[in-house]
Structure formats: C-alpha cells, structure tokens
Write a protein that holds these residues in place. Sequence first.
Motif, short mmCIF file in Angstrom:
data_model
loop_
_atom_site.label_atom_id
_atom_site.label_comp_id
_atom_site.label_asym_id
_atom_site.label_seq_id
_atom_site.Cartn_x
_atom_site.Cartn_y
_atom_site.Cartn_z
N ALA A 154 -37.55 -2.32 -16.07
CA ALA A 154 -39.00 -2.52 -16.03
C ALA A 154 -39.48 -2.77 -14.61
N LEU A 155 -38.69 -3.55 -13.84
CA LEU A 155 -39.08 -3.81 -12.45
C LEU A 155 -39.07 -2.52 -11.63
N ARG A 156 -38.04 -1.69 -11.86
CA ARG A 156 -38.01 -0.41 -11.15
C ARG A 156 -39.21 0.45 -11.53
N SER A 157 -39.51 0.46 -12.82
CA SER A 157 -40.67 1.24 -13.27
C SER A 157 -41.96 0.69 -12.67
N VAL A 158 -42.04 -0.63 -12.60
CA VAL A 158 -43.25 -1.24 -12.02
C VAL A 158 -43.37 -0.89 -10.55
N ASN A 159 -42.24 -0.92 -9.83
CA ASN A 159 -42.28 -0.56 -8.41
C ASN A 159 -42.72 0.89 -8.21
N VAL A 160 -42.15 1.78 -9.05
CA VAL A 160 -42.55 3.19 -8.96
C VAL A 160 -44.04 3.34 -9.25
N MET A 161 -44.49 2.65 -10.28
CA MET A 161 -45.91 2.73 -10.63
C MET A 161 -46.78 2.15 -9.52
N ASN A 162 -46.31 1.08 -8.89
CA ASN A 162 -47.08 0.50 -7.79
C ASN A 162 -47.20 1.48 -6.63
#
Length: 332
Positions: free
Chosen positions: A196-204
């Motif tokens: 989820a953190l990786r996905s959040v970073n990508v989304m950011n």
Amino acid sequence: MKKPEPVFEVDLGPNGGLQRFYSHDGLAAFIDAQITTWSWVHTETLTNDGNIHRVRDILHHWLVHAKQYHVNWQADPTLLPQFESVFRQAFASTPLAGSPKETFISELRSDKGPITAAAALGYFIGIVADIQFAHPLILRGVLSAFAFEENLNSKAASSTRRSIEGLVSKFSKSLANLEGQARDEAARYEEAESHALRSVNVMNRFVRLKLRRHERKHATEMHEAIKRIDDTRDLYQQFMQLRGPVDYWMSKARAHQRKAKIHWDRLMKIAGWGGAGVLATLILVAKIAFDQAKTAYANQPATLYLVLVTIGVVVTTMVFWAIRIQVRLYMS
C-alpha cells in the motif's frame, strides 16, 4: 365419579411445587407433619452460639402461625387470603418433610450435630444474614448446604478438575493456533502495508506530475487570457481615442451639410429670383441701350457696332460678377 374440588391449593414453586388439599384434616395433617419434622430445632438448639436461635425462632414463628391461621380460617372462611399468605411464608422456602433437602439436613444432623444442621436449614430458608459465620459449626453447615444446593461433591470436583484441565489443554492449543494466525496475519498485514505504501508513493508521484502539468497548462491559458484582455483593453482605448475626433468631424460634417443645404436653398432662391431679375434688368438695359444706340448711330454702323460690343461686355461682366458673388456666398 366427579373428582372433588380441593379446599386449598397453592403453588410453592421450586421448594414444593403445586400442593392440593381436599380437606381441612389433610391440610392440618400436612402442617403438623412439618412441625413434627422440625421439632428437633426447638429442642436441640437451645444454645445461642452464632445467633443460631434466630433460625429456631423464625421457623417456630412461621409454623405456629400457619397452624393458627388454619384454625382461624376454618372458623371464618373470609380469612383465606391471610392464611394463604402465611402458608406461603412458612413453606415456600422451608424444606418439606421427605424432600431431598430435609433428608440432607437429617443426615447432616446425625453426622455433624444439630447446630450444623440448623445452620444449613437457615441457609435454605434464607436467613443466613442473621447468624454469625465465625462459629465453625455454623460455617460448616452453611457451606454444606451451599455444596448440596450446587451439587458439589468429591466426584463432581474430580470431574470438574478433569474438565478444567481438558479446557486448559484445548484452549492452550487454540491459543497457540491463534498466536500462529496472529503472526500470519501480522506478516500479511506488513506485506499489504508495504504494498500500500508503494502504491501510495506511486500515486503521489503521479498526482504531483499531473498537478504540475495542470498548473503549466492553466498558467499558459491564464497568460493567454490576460494577453487577450490586455489587447482588448488597448483596442478599446484606441477606439475611444479615435472615436472623439471621428465624432467631432462627423458633427462638423453634419453642421456643414445643414449649412450647405441652407445656402443651397438660398442660392436657388437667389439664383432663381435674382438671376431672373438681373437677366431681365440686363435685357431691359441692353434693349434700351441698343435702341438708343441704334437711334443715335443709325448713320454710323461702325460706331453702332462698337457701342453694342461695349454694352455686351458690360452686361457680361455684370452677369459674371453676380454669379461670382452668389458662389462666394454659397461657399462661405
């Protein structure tokens, strides 16, 4: 044959169930049997150790009142409600003769003595608050009554212990399984959290990129819009700057047009009437001059021609200057 109706019927609940009496003699025999069953309490508990006399006094009061109110009810049938209330008070909690509790108390009386048995009886009828548990015999009686009521004995204790040990073993295994599941869940949670953190970073990063593009696009559009507004304002200012002279000269042109029309009308009038008058005058003058010259110089043709030419020049000059004056008046 029809079954007779009971003379007295009462439900004593868990202690005695539904009791039916078909005669007063039977009811009196029931009360006497209870008094006889518990007569030992009045004769064998004369000591005041631990306030055990409270059990004796209360039980004696209940039983005697039940017998007395039965006699009164027989004499006055309207006293049935009072008798029923006293009967319930006496036997709703007091173990009945021959009941398991009464048998247990009898055995306890034989094994441990009347004080212990009376304490157990006090526990069953609910007056333990009035006795003192510091007395060992009373404490033993109350605990024995409690164990009997809860069906606690050595076999039950062993069975309970085995059950508890089985439950401990079962719950230990369940606890171990739960701990393993908790660890697995924690690992899955950490993995999901990392994902989820990786996905959040990508989304950011994606959002920041889109935001920068959006800002640049809108900055360009805003700059173009401002430029169009400035151009429109400049054009409007130029238009307003030009509009003043245009309006001025247009007003002047309209004024000249009005004046020209007025002068034209005047010229037409002057040209019409004045020209006609001048022409008529010139014709008249020319005719008079011609007639005079013809008469005066009839014998001198050359002189006549010279005079006529002179008259023509004068008339022509006068017509020219009249026209010029009218034109000047119109053009001014």
